[in-house]
Design a protein around this motif. Structure first.
Motif, mmCIF file in Angstrom:
data_model
loop_
_atom_site.group_PDB
_atom_site.id
_atom_site.type_symbol
_atom_site.label_atom_id
_atom_site.label_comp_id
_atom_site.label_asym_id
_atom_site.label_seq_id
_atom_site.Cartn_x
_atom_site.Cartn_y
_atom_site.Cartn_z
ATOM 1 N N ALA A 247 15.224 -9.823 14.717
ATOM 2 C CA ALA A 247 14.058 -9.448 13.909
ATOM 3 C C ALA A 247 12.887 -10.365 14.193
ATOM 4 N N ARG A 248 13.141 -11.663 14.373
ATOM 5 C CA ARG A 248 12.070 -12.606 14.669
ATOM 6 C C ARG A 248 11.451 -12.303 16.035
ATOM 7 N N GLN A 249 12.315 -11.984 17.016
ATOM 8 C CA GLN A 249 11.806 -11.688 18.352
ATOM 9 C C GLN A 249 10.946 -10.431 18.356
ATOM 10 N N GLN A 250 11.420 -9.386 17.655
ATOM 11 C CA GLN A 250 10.691 -8.118 17.646
ATOM 12 C C GLN A 250 9.349 -8.260 16.925
ATOM 13 N N VAL A 251 9.362 -8.912 15.782
ATOM 14 C CA VAL A 251 8.120 -9.051 15.020
ATOM 15 C C VAL A 251 7.141 -9.948 15.766
ATOM 16 N N THR A 252 7.656 -11.031 16.371
ATOM 17 C CA THR A 252 6.773 -11.941 17.129
ATOM 18 C C THR A 252 6.177 -11.232 18.333
ATOM 19 N N GLY A 253 6.971 -10.328 18.932
ATOM 20 C CA GLY A 253 6.475 -9.594 20.112
ATOM 21 C C GLY A 253 5.498 -8.506 19.764
ATOM 22 N N ALA A 271 25.661 -2.629 12.003
ATOM 23 C CA ALA A 271 24.954 -3.452 11.020
ATOM 24 C C ALA A 271 24.563 -2.601 9.825
ATOM 25 N N LYS A 272 24.418 -3.233 8.704
ATOM 26 C CA LYS A 272 24.045 -2.544 7.479
ATOM 27 C C LYS A 272 22.552 -2.240 7.525
ATOM 28 N N PRO A 273 22.157 -0.962 7.415
ATOM 29 C CA PRO A 273 20.718 -0.628 7.525
ATOM 30 C C PRO A 273 19.875 -1.332 6.481
ATOM 31 N N GLU A 274 20.362 -1.377 5.234
ATOM 32 C CA GLU A 274 19.573 -2.027 4.188
ATOM 33 C C GLU A 274 19.333 -3.498 4.513
ATOM 34 N N SER A 275 20.376 -4.157 5.047
ATOM 35 C CA SER A 275 20.230 -5.564 5.388
ATOM 36 C C SER A 275 19.247 -5.766 6.537
ATOM 37 N N VAL A 276 19.304 -4.857 7.523
ATOM 38 C CA VAL A 276 18.388 -4.965 8.663
ATOM 39 C C VAL A 276 16.944 -4.755 8.209
ATOM 40 N N GLN A 277 16.722 -3.752 7.346
ATOM 41 C CA GLN A 277 15.373 -3.500 6.848
ATOM 42 C C GLN A 277 14.834 -4.700 6.076
ATOM 43 N N ALA A 278 15.686 -5.277 5.227
ATOM 44 C CA ALA A 278 15.240 -6.429 4.454
ATOM 45 C C ALA A 278 14.902 -7.597 5.366
ATOM 46 N N THR A 279 15.697 -7.799 6.420
ATOM 47 C CA THR A 279 15.447 -8.914 7.335
ATOM 48 C C THR A 279 14.148 -8.706 8.109
ATOM 49 N N VAL A 280 13.934 -7.467 8.537
ATOM 50 C CA VAL A 280 12.710 -7.179 9.293
ATOM 51 C C VAL A 280 11.485 -7.381 8.419
ATOM 52 N N ARG A 281 11.506 -6.888 7.191
ATOM 53 C CA ARG A 281 10.358 -7.050 6.303
ATOM 54 C C ARG A 281 10.103 -8.527 5.986
ATOM 55 N N ARG A 282 11.221 -9.291 5.816
ATOM 56 C CA ARG A 282 11.059 -10.709 5.524
ATOM 57 C C ARG A 282 10.395 -11.428 6.706
ATOM 58 N N GLU A 283 10.796 -11.127 7.933
ATOM 59 C CA GLU A 283 10.196 -11.747 9.108
ATOM 60 C C GLU A 283 8.736 -11.319 9.276
ATOM 61 N N ALA A 284 8.449 -10.037 8.928
ATOM 62 C CA ALA A 284 7.062 -9.558 9.041
ATOM 63 C C ALA A 284 6.174 -10.298 8.059
ATOM 64 N N ARG A 285 6.642 -10.524 6.824
ATOM 65 C CA ARG A 285 5.827 -11.251 5.851
ATOM 66 C C ARG A 285 5.639 -12.692 6.278
ATOM 67 N N ARG A 286 6.692 -13.285 6.850
ATOM 68 C CA ARG A 286 6.580 -14.670 7.307
ATOM 69 C C ARG A 286 5.528 -14.789 8.410
ATOM 70 N N GLN A 287 5.541 -13.852 9.360
ATOM 71 C CA GLN A 287 4.549 -13.896 10.443
ATOM 72 C C GLN A 287 3.131 -13.682 9.905
ATOM 73 N N THR A 288 3.001 -12.841 8.866
ATOM 74 C CA THR A 288 1.668 -12.594 8.290
ATOM 75 C C THR A 288 1.143 -13.846 7.622
ATOM 76 N N ARG A 289 1.983 -14.613 6.937
ATOM 77 C CA ARG A 289 1.546 -15.848 6.280
ATOM 78 C C ARG A 289 1.108 -16.876 7.289
ATOM 79 N N TYR A 290 1.742 -16.911 8.464
ATOM 80 C CA TYR A 290 1.420 -17.904 9.471
ATOM 81 C C TYR A 290 0.123 -17.573 10.248
ATOM 82 N N MET A 291 -0.229 -16.320 10.171
ATOM 83 C CA MET A 291 -1.414 -15.900 10.925
ATOM 84 C C MET A 291 -2.698 -16.287 10.181
#
Length: 291
Positions: A247-253, A271-291
């Motif tokens: 998730a970090r690699q995809q969002v960073t890319g 993988a559990k879809p709900e868990s993957v979605q939550a992880t992706v959204r969490r990484e997206a918010r983290r990248q937005t805060r750093y920008m």
């Protein structure tokens, strides 16, 4: 009539310095002495004499039958003959208020004494001694007959009406004993049943606690909690670093949340879809805060 003096104590009130208490004051009392019960003494003396004769019969028959059985363990087997008919004598006495039981015990005693006398006579015949065979066998028979005479003398005859009354009282007492026995068995069964129920409930509680511990709640920040099975949780824990890294690699890319989700699900199909979605959204918010 003869008298004897006895010291007895009776409660009396005793006052000292205006305070009264009840005390026991000794008192000499003359009481009549009952005359000697010679009938009872005679029965006791006769019973003692028959008891001695019974002991002689036991020793005689044990030695005789034990020798017939070639000694050693044979003496232990010989003791069985005397113990058996003496036991039936006791049962005959205990059944004195029940004619059926008393008759059965008496007849059984005759059979057992007959077997004992026959074994003693057999031993005398093997030794070619008629006197030993006859006299030895007669000892046990005489002891049995003397006990019968004592029982008959001591036994108190009852009329038909009195015997029916006694039978009714005995039946009522037996009914109480039967009810007490049944209640005791029911109580024991109920206690065992309650113990088993408590044990089963405790086992179920332990299984429920284990299941609740094993089941993990996968929380989606924008959805309701979902229960996952233990195997799924274990698999997710093992895959958690990979999902987060992907998730970090995809969002960073620069991939969108949807593209990142689809890529992760392609690489990790179970993988559990709900868990993957939550992880992706969490990484997206983290990248937005750093920008």
């Amino acid at each position: 009539m003869k008298f004897r003096t006895e010291t007895r104590r009776r409660p009396v009130e005793h006052t000292v310095d205006g305070i009264t208490h009840t005390i026991n004051k000794p008192q000499q009392v003359r009481v009549p002495v009952l005359p000697a019960d010679w009938d009872s003494r005679a029965i006791k003396a006769a019973s003692a004499l028959v008891l001695v004769l019974t002991a002689i019969a036991v020793v005689w028959s044990t030695v005789s039958i034990g020798s017939l059985l070639h000694g050693g363990p044979g003496y232990a087997a010989a003791a069985l003959f005397d113990v058996s008919w003496i036991t039936v004598l006791i049962l005959e006495w205990l059944g004195r208020f029940d004619p059926a039981k008393q008759k059965f015990a008496r007849n059984m005693g005759f059979v057992l004494v007959g077997v004992t006398a026959g074994a003693i006579a057999w031993h005398g015949a093997l030794l070619d001694s008629v006197a030993l065979a006859v006299v030895g066998a007669a000892v046990s028979v005489i002891a049995k007959l003397l006990w019968m005479a004592i029982f008959r003398h001591v036994d108190k005859p009852l009329s038909d009406e009195d015997r029916q009354w006694v039978d009714a009282e005995i039946s009522k007492a037996n009914a109480k004993l039967a009810v007490a026995g049944v209640r005791r068995r029911v109580a024991v069964a109920e206690v065992q049943a309650r113990a088993e129920i408590l044990a089963a409930e405790q086992l179920l509680n332990q299984l429920d606690d284990g299941a609740n511990t094993a089941e993990q709640i996968v929380v989606d920040e924008e959805s309701t909690p979902v229960l996952a099975s233990p195997n799924t949780v274990r698999r997710q824990v093992e895959q958690a670093p990979s999902i987060a890294e992907l998730a970090r690699q995809q969002v960073t890319g620069g991939a969108s949340n949807k593209d990142a989700f689809e890529e992760i699900m392609r690489r990790i199909p179970d993988a559990k879809p709900e868990s993957v979605q939550a992880t992706v959204r969490r990484e997206a918010r983290r990248q937005t805060r750093y920008m």
